[in-house]
Motif scaffolding. Structure first.
Motif, PDB file in Angstrom:
ATOM      1  N   GLY A   1       1.409   4.731  -3.284  1.00  0.00           N
ATOM      2  CA  GLY A   1       2.349   5.845  -3.140  1.00  0.00           C
ATOM      3  C   GLY A   1       3.421   5.559  -2.088  1.00  0.00           C
ATOM      4  N   LYS A   2       3.688   4.278  -1.835  1.00  0.00           N
ATOM      5  CA  LYS A   2       4.672   3.901  -0.807  1.00  0.00           C
ATOM      6  C   LYS A   2       6.064   4.433  -1.159  1.00  0.00           C
ATOM      7  N   THR A   3       6.535   4.089  -2.373  1.00  0.00           N
ATOM      8  CA  THR A   3       7.899   4.459  -2.753  1.00  0.00           C
ATOM      9  C   THR A   3       8.032   5.978  -2.867  1.00  0.00           C
ATOM     10  N   THR A   4       7.018   6.620  -3.447  1.00  0.00           N
ATOM     11  CA  THR A   4       7.061   8.080  -3.612  1.00  0.00           C
ATOM     12  C   THR A   4       7.083   8.770  -2.247  1.00  0.00           C
ATOM     13  N   THR A   5       6.247   8.286  -1.330  1.00  0.00           N
ATOM     14  CA  THR A   5       6.196   8.887   0.012  1.00  0.00           C
ATOM     15  C   THR A   5       7.531   8.693   0.723  1.00  0.00           C
TER      16      THR A   5
ATOM     17  N   TYR B   1       9.620  -7.894  -6.078  1.00  0.00           N
ATOM     18  CA  TYR B   1       8.500  -8.558  -6.759  1.00  0.00           C
ATOM     19  C   TYR B   1       8.137  -7.848  -8.062  1.00  0.00           C
ATOM     20  N   ARG B   2       7.973  -6.500  -7.975  1.00  0.00           N
ATOM     21  CA  ARG B   2       7.488  -5.781  -9.152  1.00  0.00           C
ATOM     22  C   ARG B   2       8.669  -5.374 -10.042  1.00  0.00           C
ATOM     23  N   ILE B   3       8.518  -5.623 -11.343  1.00  0.00           N
ATOM     24  CA  ILE B   3       9.572  -5.252 -12.285  1.00  0.00           C
ATOM     25  C   ILE B   3       9.750  -3.738 -12.231  1.00  0.00           C
TER      26      ILE B   3
HETATM   27  N1  LIG Z   1      -1.549  12.745  -7.238  1.00  0.00           N
HETATM   28  C1  LIG Z   1      -0.745  12.065  -6.427  1.00  0.00           C
HETATM   29  N2  LIG Z   1      -0.065  11.021  -6.912  1.00  0.00           N
HETATM   30  C2  LIG Z   1       0.751  10.346  -6.075  1.00  0.00           C
HETATM   31  C3  LIG Z   1       0.889  10.678  -4.715  1.00  0.00           C
HETATM   32  N3  LIG Z   1       1.753   9.790  -4.150  1.00  0.00           N
HETATM   33  C4  LIG Z   1       2.130   8.962  -5.136  1.00  0.00           C
HETATM   34  N4  LIG Z   1       1.532   9.277  -6.295  1.00  0.00           N
HETATM   35  C5  LIG Z   1       1.633   8.644  -7.613  1.00  0.00           C
HETATM   36  O1  LIG Z   1       1.094   7.326  -7.513  1.00  0.00           O
HETATM   37  C6  LIG Z   1       1.787   6.464  -8.421  1.00  0.00           C
HETATM   38  C7  LIG Z   1       2.273   5.254  -7.668  1.00  0.00           C
HETATM   39  O2  LIG Z   1       3.253   5.681  -6.741  1.00  0.00           O
HETATM   40  P1  LIG Z   1       4.326   4.693  -6.108  1.00  0.00           P
HETATM   41  O3  LIG Z   1       5.090   5.464  -5.095  1.00  0.00           O
HETATM   42  O4  LIG Z   1       5.094   3.992  -7.148  1.00  0.00           O
HETATM   43  O5  LIG Z   1       3.336   3.682  -5.401  1.00  0.00           O
HETATM   44  P2  LIG Z   1       3.729   2.334  -4.651  1.00  0.00           P
HETATM   45  O6  LIG Z   1       2.759   2.177  -3.542  1.00  0.00           O
HETATM   46  O7  LIG Z   1       5.170   2.337  -4.299  1.00  0.00           O
HETATM   47  O8  LIG Z   1       3.441   1.281  -5.810  1.00  0.00           O
HETATM   48  P3  LIG Z   1       3.861  -0.293  -5.836  1.00  0.00           P
HETATM   49  O9  LIG Z   1       5.233  -0.385  -5.279  1.00  0.00           O
HETATM   50  O10 LIG Z   1       3.758  -0.660  -7.271  1.00  0.00           O
HETATM   51  O11 LIG Z   1       2.839  -1.006  -5.009  1.00  0.00           O
HETATM   52  C8  LIG Z   1       2.904   7.288  -9.035  1.00  0.00           C
HETATM   53  O12 LIG Z   1       2.465   7.768 -10.278  1.00  0.00           O
HETATM   54  C9  LIG Z   1       3.074   8.447  -8.059  1.00  0.00           C
HETATM   55  O13 LIG Z   1       3.573   9.616  -8.676  1.00  0.00           O
HETATM   56  C10 LIG Z   1       0.136  11.807  -4.212  1.00  0.00           C
HETATM   57  O14 LIG Z   1       0.163  12.168  -3.033  1.00  0.00           O
HETATM   58  N5  LIG Z   1      -0.658  12.456  -5.115  1.00  0.00           N
END
Ligand SMILES: Nc1nc2c(ncn2[C@@H]2O[C@H](COP(=O)(O)OP(=O)(O)OP(=O)(O)O)[C@@H](O)[C@H]2O)c(=O)[nH]1
Ligand SMILES: [Mg+2]
Length: 362
Positions: free
Chosen positions: A178-182, A206-208
């Protein structure tokens, strides 16, 4: 026998150096605190190894990591065994207090390590004893909350230091945590609620699709985004965005299997060039406790500012959050509570963490 001196900022760092160079069989002969020329403390460790270390026998970073993890697991088994022996009498004493027994059981069912649950219950039992009257469940819960609140830390990473300089944050952690979402949630909060100037940098080449994901958030929020894949490009992006007068620069990073120590080392290599960056370690609360522990252990190589626990909404047990906080002594800055951007994020709050842990105690 081979004897060597090691200098480091602190003992754990020094021990890492010893293990890295002499291997796990090294014997520590002495440790000394030294005063550096700039007034900063350093430690000197003298260590020895029975036999000369052949080049091929030196531990690589993965071996050290496995060793650290194994050591931690052994330590936890030892603690649990000693707890089993030492708790017999105490549980017998708790026996008449059904509520305290139930609390202990509920905490363990919540995934809190027995040793931590045990420590907390002991404090609660001690406080309860000082009460003049016998106490009921709600008072036990309030003693528990008070005790737990003293043992955990929360922090707001975005507190300005007063000099108005640009502040930098990286969002690091395992794949899909959830890095990018956060990052997007916090960028929106800082821009829309706090009226701050935000810029974004993505190191995730790195990731497509990773860049596209952040591009969309940058467009919606109308904030600049720069892409960088090495130290030079990161430095250029930081310089440009700082010159533009950003209050906060948020840096998205690559999600990788961080059980592999080399992946953390790759990231560390870039960030060593930018010590001003505060690293927020993003951890999914619905992951297994042992896996979270392994990931946090590998991230010990970097100066982690605080933990952000995401996916709070996707779990019904919260003990592993407290376990990581107790184990690694880091504060918690935010809790991700859902997929919606920007709504589903909360500042970490001690009461909320206690409430989550006590949810199932009746
Ligand atoms: N239920 C829930 N889902 C979340 C939360 N934060 C992120 N997500 C979900 O987790 C999934 C991955 O989120 P990203 O933000 O893409 O995760 P990331 O760490 O950036 O992923 P990578 O860059 O691929 O390593 C997405 O479907 C988000 O919507 C949360 O607090 N609750
Ligand atoms: Mg991402």
């Amino acid at each position: 026998m081979q004897i060597k001196r090691f200098k480091a900022r602190n003992v754990p760092e020094g021990l890492q150096k010893v293990k890295k160079e002499l291997g796990p069989d090294a014997v520590i002969l002495s440790t000394h605190q030294l005063k550096g020329s700039a007034g900063a403390d350093t430690v000197e460790i003298v260590a020895a190894i029975e036999h000369d270390v052949p080049e091929t026998r030196r531990c690589n970073v993965d071996e050290i990591n496995d060793y650290n993890l194994l050591n931690q697991q052994l330590q936890e088994i030892k603690e649990t065994l000693s707890l089993m022996f030492s708790t017999k009498r105490f549980l017998y004493q708790l026996g008449p207090n059904k509520d305290l027994c139930n609390l202990y059981t509920s905490l363990v069912v919540q995934g809190l390590r027995e040793v931590f649950a045990w420590e907390l219950i002991q404090s609660v039992a001690h406080n309860a004893k000082t009460e003049k009257h016998s106490i009921g469940l709600s008072e036990i819960k309030s003693h528990f909350t008070k005790t737990l609140k003293q043992k955990i830390r929360t922090v707001d990473p975005f507190t300005k230091n007063g000099n108005g300089n640009t502040m930098f944050y990286s969002f690091v952690g395992p794949t899909g945590a959830g890095k990018t979402t956060t990052l997007a949630k916090l960028a929106a909060h800082l821009k829309l609620d706090k009226n701050k100037k935000i810029s974004l940098i993505s190191l995730d080449t790195y990731r497509i699709g990773a860049i596209e994901q952040l591009k969309i958030y940058a467009q919606i929020l109308d904030v600049p985004l720069r892409i960088a894949s090495n130290i030079k490009e990161t430095a250029d992006a930081i310089l440009e965005l700082t010159d533009k007068g950003s209050d906060y620069i948020l840096i998205d990073t690559i999600g990788k299997n961080f059980l592999v120590q080399e992946h953390v080392q790759d990231m560390k290599q870039i960030f060593d060039a930018f010590p001003q960056v505060k690293h927020l370690l993003i951890l999914p609360a619905n992951a297994k406790d042992s896996d979270l522990t392994a990931v946090v252990s590998t991230f010990k190589a970097m100066p982690i500012h605080s933990f952000v626990f995401t996916k709070i909404d996707e779990t019904t047990t919260y003990g592993n959050i407290i376990n990581q906080v107790f184990r690694f002594g880091k504060p918690v800055s935010y809790l991700g509570t859902g997929q919606r951007v920007p709504e589903d994020i909360e500042k970490a709050d001690k009461d909320k963490l206690c409430h989550l842990l006590l949810k199932s105690v009746e």
